[in-house]
Structure formats: structure tokens, C-alpha cells
Design a protein around this motif. Structure first.
Motif, short mmCIF file in Angstrom:
data_model
loop_
_atom_site.label_atom_id
_atom_site.label_comp_id
_atom_site.label_asym_id
_atom_site.label_seq_id
_atom_site.Cartn_x
_atom_site.Cartn_y
_atom_site.Cartn_z
N ASP A 194 134.16 -2.63 21.83
CA ASP A 194 135.01 -1.45 22.00
C ASP A 194 134.52 -0.34 21.06
O ASP A 194 134.79 -0.37 19.87
N LEU A 195 133.82 0.63 21.62
CA LEU A 195 133.24 1.70 20.82
C LEU A 195 134.29 2.69 20.34
O LEU A 195 134.06 3.42 19.37
N THR A 196 135.45 2.74 21.01
CA THR A 196 136.48 3.72 20.65
C THR A 196 137.41 3.20 19.57
O THR A 196 137.74 3.92 18.63
N TYR A 197 137.86 1.95 19.70
CA TYR A 197 138.85 1.41 18.77
C TYR A 197 138.28 0.28 17.91
O TYR A 197 139.02 -0.37 17.18
N GLY A 198 136.98 0.05 17.99
CA GLY A 198 136.36 -1.03 17.24
C GLY A 198 136.05 -0.66 15.81
O GLY A 198 136.43 0.40 15.31
N GLN A 199 135.35 -1.55 15.13
CA GLN A 199 135.02 -1.36 13.73
C GLN A 199 133.91 -0.32 13.58
O GLN A 199 133.08 -0.15 14.46
N ALA A 200 133.93 0.34 12.45
CA ALA A 200 132.97 1.43 12.21
C ALA A 200 131.66 0.93 11.61
O ALA A 200 130.83 1.72 11.17
N GLN A 231 126.10 -3.39 19.59
CA GLN A 231 125.22 -4.50 19.96
C GLN A 231 125.62 -5.19 21.26
O GLN A 231 124.75 -5.47 22.09
N PRO A 232 126.91 -5.50 21.49
CA PRO A 232 127.26 -6.17 22.76
C PRO A 232 126.90 -5.30 23.96
O PRO A 232 126.96 -4.07 23.89
N PHE A 233 126.56 -5.94 25.07
CA PHE A 233 126.13 -5.19 26.25
C PHE A 233 127.30 -4.58 27.01
O PHE A 233 127.10 -3.76 27.92
N ALA A 264 124.89 -15.87 26.27
CA ALA A 264 124.40 -16.81 25.26
C ALA A 264 124.83 -16.41 23.84
O ALA A 264 124.79 -17.24 22.92
N CYS A 265 125.26 -15.15 23.65
CA CYS A 265 125.72 -14.72 22.32
C CYS A 265 127.07 -15.34 21.95
O CYS A 265 127.42 -15.42 20.77
N TRP A 266 127.83 -15.77 22.96
CA TRP A 266 129.16 -16.33 22.72
C TRP A 266 129.05 -17.84 22.59
O TRP A 266 128.58 -18.54 23.48
#
Length: 312
Positions: free
Chosen positions: A190-196, A202-204, A236-238
């Protein structure tokens, strides 16, 4: 689930009156701009030209909306009568929706009710975002409720992550994303409410997916469940390592629970969904007040054509 294209539209449910599709992430429902080469509306026209309604600008009546970044079950009404019956279910809060998400960190409680009021953010540079009551620039916050159940703990690209089932009991803009962020467990990607910290680049995709949908209209039970997109075989990242609650058990609870009764008339065909069981569950919604003239006018306009502004 591969990235969206004109060809790979997945159909979850189809009848004479309704169509439920599995919307791809990073695809708008519709758009007024020529730059959008792929929208759900264009996919529908490509696959179902005979179902397009010439009385509407976009050709299809979407019963609700999903954010641009969110994937999953989305219902389309194929005529005005069906659109009206779906609108009534949404208005009376008789629709059951459940989402899957991967969120940052390991949530220690197995389930919780999130009740932060949500308003529009009027802070400069954040005009199109939402915020919780008490934060700077939060304008006109409204009560908001989300049920959260933890499914698994694991790692995503080496970082601790929880897989959760989210059930919104109200319908505020960006509600699930804002509520998860307010818990300090923002949705992965989440680019809007995620961590800075920059990790969300990185996630697709944003890891939020509309997994289950149930619309108990008077004439038809529209019910659809998508495949789970957040499994190691697809990403595969999960890497999950601890099972907290089996997803199939929660789905059975959703399917077996009784739908809230309509405000008038007989019970529809969805006899046996409401909120998930557990402590902290909010009380039933109060009786719906009589519809005002302004609301009726808004409904009639919606029935003639419901167009959606692009999200994000």
C-alpha cells in the motif's frame, strides 16, 4: 492470478441479471481518460458485447466499486431492475463482503473489531486520502467498523507479515487500508497508507483482495468466492509458517449465517451472511430510516447510469 489483460477476465458468477468477475489488481473499473488502455469496462465489452447496455455511457452498471489497486469479486447488474435490487441491498447494509490481505507485522490478537472513525484528509498534499478521527486534518469523520481475523503468520520477502480476513461492516472510502494502517499493520504494497521506509515499493501489487461477496436480492442470491491469491505457489515471496485460523472454516461461517432481513417484503432466496463470530462484535444495525426525497432522487440517477470516478 496473472496481471490483467484484455483476454484473461475470470467469471465467478453469471445469471440473466448479474455477473460477478474477479477483477485484477491495478485495473480501473472504468475511466473517462483515453490513457487507460485497460479497464474492467473494456474487458467486459470485449468478452460480452451482447450484454452491454446502450442506455449507459460505459455499457455496464457496477453494483459497487473496488480501488484501482484492489483485486477480487465485483458485481455487475445487467439491467435496471437488477441494479435497483442490488442498490436496495447495499443501502440496507444486507451485503456481506470479506477480503483477504497481507499486513505488516505479526498481529498478536487472533481477532478484533476495529472501530476508528474515518474522515477525509484536508492536509496539503493529501487531498485524495482518508484519515482516522483525531489525526491532523481529519475532516468530518464518520463511524467505521471492520472485523479482522488472523489466518496465518509468516514472512514476506523476509519481513514479518500476517495474513488476515477483513470484513467491513461499514463502507467508507479506503476503509480497510486506513484501519489496518491505524493498527500499525499496514497492508503490504500500500503506497498510500503504508510505511515510509520504502519497502512498499518492492511488492508487485497491493496485497488486498475481495475474496467473498454475497448480495441477497429479493429474487436471486448473488454469491461468489474467488480463489485465494495469497499462497506461496502464486507468490514465492510469501512464506507462511504458523496457521492461526483455517480460511475454509470462516467461509463456512459466512455462508451459514443468516442474512439481515429486508426492511419490507418477504425474505429473499438467501435464507442461510452477517459478521464473523467473536468477542467485540458490534450490535445489529438500527432500523433504516425512511428514504428522503434527496436519497430517492440519488437512487433514480444511479439507476439510469452509475459512473465511477477513478480511484487513487
Amino acid at each position: 492470478m496473472e496481471p490483467g489483460s484484455m483476454e484473461n477476465l475470470s467469471i465467478l458468477y453469471q445469471s440473466r441479471d448479474f455477473l460477478v468477475v474477479n477483477k485484477h489488481w491495478d485495473v480501473r473499473i472504468d475511466s473517462k481518460t483515453w490513457r487507460e488502455t485497460l479497464t474492467l469496462q473494456k474487458q467486459l465489452r470485449h468478452h460480452f458485447p451482447e450484454l452491454a447496455d446502450p442506455d449507459t455511457y460505459y455499457g455496464f452498471r457496477f453494483c459497487h466499486q473496488l480501488d484501482f489497486s484492489t483485486s477480487g469479486a465485483l458485481c455487475v447488474a445487467l439491467n435496471k431492475a437488477a441494479a435497483g435490487s442490488a442498490y436496495k441491498c447495499f443501502k440496507e447494509r444486507r451485503v456481506t463482503k470479506a477480503y483477504l490481505a497481507l499486513v505488516r507485522g505479526h498481529i498478536q490478537e487472533s481477532r478484533m473489531t476495529i472501530s476508528y472513525a474515518i474522515g477525509r484528509n484536508n492536509t496539503e498534499g493529501r487531498a485524495h486520502t482518508m484519515c482516522i478521527e483525531g489525526t491532523q486534518g481529519c475532516e468530518n469523520p464518520k463511524p467505521s467498523l471492520t472485523e479482522l481475523v488472523v489466518l496465518e503468520h509468516g514472512l514476506y520477502a523476509g519481513d514479518p507479515v500476517s495474513k488476515v480476513l477483513l470484513q467491513p461492516l461499514t463502507g467508507r472510502t479506503h476503509q480497510l487500508r486506513v484501519h489496518c494502517s491505524a493498527l500499525n499493520h499496514p497492508i503490504v504494497g500500500d503506497l498510500t497508507y503504508g510505511q515510509a521506509s520504502g519497502r512498499e515499493e518492492q511488492p508487485f501489487r497491493m496485497m488486498l483482495h475481495a475474496f467473498y461477496l454475497r448480495i441477497p436480492t429479493q429474487t436471486e442470491c448473488v454469491e461468489a468466492r474467488t480463489p485465494d491469491p495469497f499462497v506461496p505457489t502464486l507468490d514465492a515471496c510469501w512464506s507462511p509458517h504458523t496457521l492461526v485460523q483455517p480460511l475454509d472454516q470462516l467461509v463456512q461461517v459466512l455462508q451459514a449465517a443468516h442474512d439481515p432481513k429486508p426492511t419490507e417484503g418477504d425474505t429473499g432466496p438467501c435464507s442461510p451472511s452477517s459478521c464473523l463470530p467473536g468477542p467485540g462484535r458490534p450490535p445489529p444495525h438500527p432500523a433504516t430510516p425512511p428514504e428522503t426525497e434527496a436519497q430517492r432522487a440519488s437512487c433514480l440517477q444511479w439507476l439510469s447510469e452509475w459512473t465511477l470516478e477513478p480511484d487513487n
